[in-house]
Motif scaffolding. Structure first.
Motif, short mmCIF file in Angstrom:
data_model
loop_
_atom_site.label_atom_id
_atom_site.label_comp_id
_atom_site.label_asym_id
_atom_site.label_seq_id
_atom_site.Cartn_x
_atom_site.Cartn_y
_atom_site.Cartn_z
N ARG A 163 0.82 -1.21 0.00
CA ARG A 163 0.00 0.00 0.00
C ARG A 163 0.86 1.27 0.00
O ARG A 163 0.59 2.20 -0.76
N ARG A 164 1.90 1.29 0.83
CA ARG A 164 2.73 2.48 0.93
C ARG A 164 3.54 2.70 -0.35
O ARG A 164 3.71 3.84 -0.80
N ASP A 183 -2.00 13.39 -3.79
CA ASP A 183 -2.12 12.77 -2.47
C ASP A 183 -1.73 11.30 -2.47
O ASP A 183 -1.51 10.71 -1.41
N GLY A 184 -1.69 10.71 -3.66
CA GLY A 184 -1.37 9.29 -3.76
C GLY A 184 -2.55 8.37 -3.56
O GLY A 184 -2.37 7.16 -3.43
N THR A 185 -3.77 8.92 -3.55
CA THR A 185 -4.95 8.08 -3.32
C THR A 185 -5.50 7.49 -4.61
O THR A 185 -6.29 6.55 -4.56
N GLN A 191 1.23 4.11 -3.02
CA GLN A 191 0.97 5.53 -2.80
C GLN A 191 2.14 6.38 -3.28
O GLN A 191 1.95 7.42 -3.92
N ARG A 225 2.23 6.50 -7.08
CA ARG A 225 1.20 7.38 -7.61
C ARG A 225 1.61 8.84 -7.49
O ARG A 225 1.39 9.64 -8.40
N ARG A 226 2.21 9.20 -6.38
CA ARG A 226 2.67 10.57 -6.20
C ARG A 226 3.82 10.88 -7.15
O ARG A 226 3.97 12.01 -7.62
N ARG A 283 -11.13 8.18 -5.33
CA ARG A 283 -10.35 8.10 -4.09
C ARG A 283 -10.68 6.85 -3.28
O ARG A 283 -9.86 6.39 -2.48
#
Length: 479
Positions: A33-34, A116-118, A37, A40-41, A155
Motif C-alpha cells: 500500500r505504501r 495525495d497518492g490516493t 501511494q 502514484r505521487r 479516491r
C-alpha cells in the motif's frame, strides 16, 4: 532536485536489498500500500517535468516535432506510453501563462487526488475518458461538478467504478441520449462468419445491438461456467449448470481441472447451446429464475418512456426504448422500494430465498455486494447477511447478492470476511457492509460496493450541492 532524486535512488537501492522473508503477512500488504501511494505521487512529479520541458520548448530545441517523440527517445518508452503521459500532463499538470501565472489543471480534483497518492494513472484515465464524452453544450459549472464527483469516487473505488458512475453522469447531463442513436446501432449490428481456413476453423466477428447483448448475457452465465461443456474433458458435465440432476461434485472437480480461457469457454458454450436448441429447444432455469433478460427501471423512467438507461441483471446498460420493447411481451414484476432505495419487507421462514426475493435483490443490488467485485446479478447467489445457522431469517432485509467466489470468502477463519447491514441513520442505510480480515485492512473498516449502484454516490454528492438540476434524484417508488 538532483539531491532529492539521489535520495530517492538510494532509498530504492535499500528497498531492493530488504529481506522480505522476515516480514509478517500484514507487513507485506502494508508495504504494498505504501509503495503504491509513493508511485502514484511520483506520477504527479512526472507531470511537472513534462510541463516544464514543454514550456521551455525543449523538444523543439532538440529537433523533435512533438514532446511525445522526445519521451520515446529519452525514456525509451513506447509511442503509446509517451502519448498517455503527455495527455495526463495536459489534464493533470499545472501549466503557466506567458507572464508566468499558474493555470489550474483541466481536472483539478483528480490532479489533487493523484498528488495525495490516493488514485493512480488508471483512475485518472477513467475520469478523463468520461469527461471527454460530456457534450460541449453542458455549462462549465456542471462539467466542473462532474469531475469533482468522479475524483471523489476514484479516491475510494476502482477505475471500473469510475467508468460505471460516468455512464450515469452522462445520462444525467445528456438525458436525450448521446450514446449513439438507433440508426447507428442498426447500421453497425451484424455477425460475420469467415470461410473455413486450412484447419477448418471459422472466424466470427461482428457487433451486437443492446437488445441482442441483453438476451445473450444470462445464457452464457450458465453454459460457459468453468467446468461445463468442456470437450477436452470426458467427465465434464454437459448442458446447463443449473440442471437439478447435475452432479455438483463432478462439476466442482471439472472446474478445478478446467484450464480453458474465457473465450474458449464461450465457444464451447455456444457449441453446446446450438446442440440443445436443435435437439430440445429448452433452456430451463438459472438460480431459481427463468433464463431471461431481467431489466430494471424506475417508475419515473417508465412514465417518461423516453431517454435514459435501464439496467440488466448482467450489469449491462440498455436504452429505455429498447427495454420497453422487450417488456411488451414480458411478465412485469413490481417491486416497491423505500426512500433509501431498499426493497420493503418480503420475509420467509424457510432457508432458501424464493423467486420474488431474488427479483427484488436483482433490482436493488444489481450484482455482487462485496467491494470491488463486478460480478453481475446473473452470476450471484443469495447470501444471508446474518448467517441462517446463527438465527438470520430469510427476510429481504437480511438477504443480499454475492457471487460464488466472494460467497466462499465469508467464513469464521482468520482470513474470512464478515457481512453486516448499515443502520437506518447511516450514510447509505440498508446496504450490505463487508468487513475485511485484518490481513487486508488492519482497521477492519466496513466497506460498501458502489460498483452496481453509481447513482448512490451521485445522489450523495447532490445533497452537498442542490443547485445541480442534473443531479436531482429520480422517483424511488418502484423499479
Amino acid at each position: 532536485m538532483a539531491e532529492q532524486l539521489s535520495m530517492l535512488s538510494a532509498s530504492i537501492d535499500e528497498l531492493l536489498e530488504c529481506d522480505l522473508t522476515t516480514l509478517r503477512d500484514a507487513d507485506v500488504l502494508e508495504a504494498m500500500r505504501r509503495l503504491e501511494q509513493s508511485l502514484r505521487r511520483a506520477d504527479a512529479v512526472s507531470h511537472r517535468l513534462v510541463v516544464e520541458s514543454v514550456e521551455r520548448s525543449i523538444p523543439a530545441a532538440l529537433g523533435y516535432s512533438s514532446p511525445n517523440k522526445l519521451l520515446v527517445d529519452v525514456l525509451r518508452v513506447s509511442a503509446g506510453d509517451a502519448s498517455t503521459r503527455i495527455a495526463a500532463a495536459r489534464s493533470l499538470g499545472v501549466w503557466h501563462t506567458l507572464s508566468g501565472d499558474s493555470i489550474n489543471p483541466a481536472m483539478p480534483e483528480t490532479a489533487a487526488a493523484q498528488r495525495d497518492g490516493t488514485i493512480g494513472p488508471s483512475h485518472a484515465r477513467a475520469v478523463a475518458k468520461v469527461m471527454r464524452k460530456i457534450p460541449h453544450a453542458v455549462d462549465n459549472d456542471d462539467v466542473s461538478h462532474a469531475e469533482s464527483i468522479l475524483a471523489q469516487l476514484a479516491r475510494t473505488g476502482t477505475p471500473e467504478d469510475v467508468e460505471q458512475a460516468g455512464h450515469r453522469i452522462l445520462a444525467y447531463l445528456n438525458p436525450d441520449g448521446n450514446l449513439g442513436d438507433d440508426r447507428d446501432r442498426k447500421r453497425r449490428r451484424g455477425i460475420s462468419l469467415s470461410r473455413q481456413d486450412s484447419e477448418l476453423m471459422t472466424r466470427i466477428s461482428g457487433e451486437l445491438d443492446p437488445t441482442a447483448r441483453a438476451l445473450l448475457d444470462p445464457i452464457l452465465a450458465r453454459w460457459a461456467r468453468p467446468g461445463m461443456n468442456n470437450p477436452d474433458d470426458p467427465e465434464s458435465p454437459r448442458g446447463d449448470s443449473e440442471d437439478p440432476t447435475l452432479d455438483r461434485a463432478a462439476l466442482a472437480a471439472a472446474a478445478a481441472r478446467d484450464t480453458r480461457s474465457a473465450a474458449q469457454r464461450n465457444h464451447d458454450a455456444f457449441s453446446a447451446i446450438f446442440r440443445v436448441l436443435l435437439e430440445t429447444g429448452v433452456f430451463g432455469r438459472h438460480r431459481g429464475l427463468p433464463v431471461t433478460a431481467i431489466i430494471t427501471m424506475t417508475l419515473d423512467q417508465l412514465e417518461q418512456a423516453a431517454g435514459g438507461l435501464a439496467t440488466t441483471a448482467s450489469g449491462g446498460l440498455l436504452p429505455l426504448e429498447d427495454a420497453l420493447k422487450l417488456a411488451e411481451h414480458a411478465h412485469p414484476v413490481l417491486v416497491l422500494f423505500d426512500h433509501s432505495g431498499r426493497p420493503l419487507r418480503l420475509g420467509r421462514r424457510r432457508r432458501l430465498a424464493n423467486a420474488d426475493q431474488r427479483l427484488a435483490l436483482i433490482a436493488a443490488e444489481g450484482g455482487c455486494t462485496r467491494p470491488g467485485c463486478a460480478a453481475p446479478a446473473s452470476l450471484c447467489a443469495v447470501h444471508h447477511v446474518t448467517d441462517w445457522q446463527r438465527g438470520g431469517r430469510t427476510d429481504i432485509d437480511n438477504l443480499t447478492l454475492a457471487c460464488d467466489a466472494c460467497h466462499a470468502q465469508v467464513n469464521d477463519g482468520s482470513a474470512g470476511w464478515n457481512t453486516t447491514s448499515t443502520r437506518p441513520e447511516s450514510e447509505f442505510p440498508g446496504r450490505t457492509e463487508w468487513i475485511p480480515p485484518p490481513q487486508i485492512d488492519p482497521t477492519r473498516t466496513p466497506r460498501i460496493n458502489h460498483r452496481h449502484q453509481p447513482g448512490e454516490l451521485i445522489e450523495h454528492a447532490r445533497a452537498t450541492d442542490t443547485r445541480r438540476r442534473w443531479l436531482r434524484p429520480t422517483e424511488r417508488g418502484a423499479r
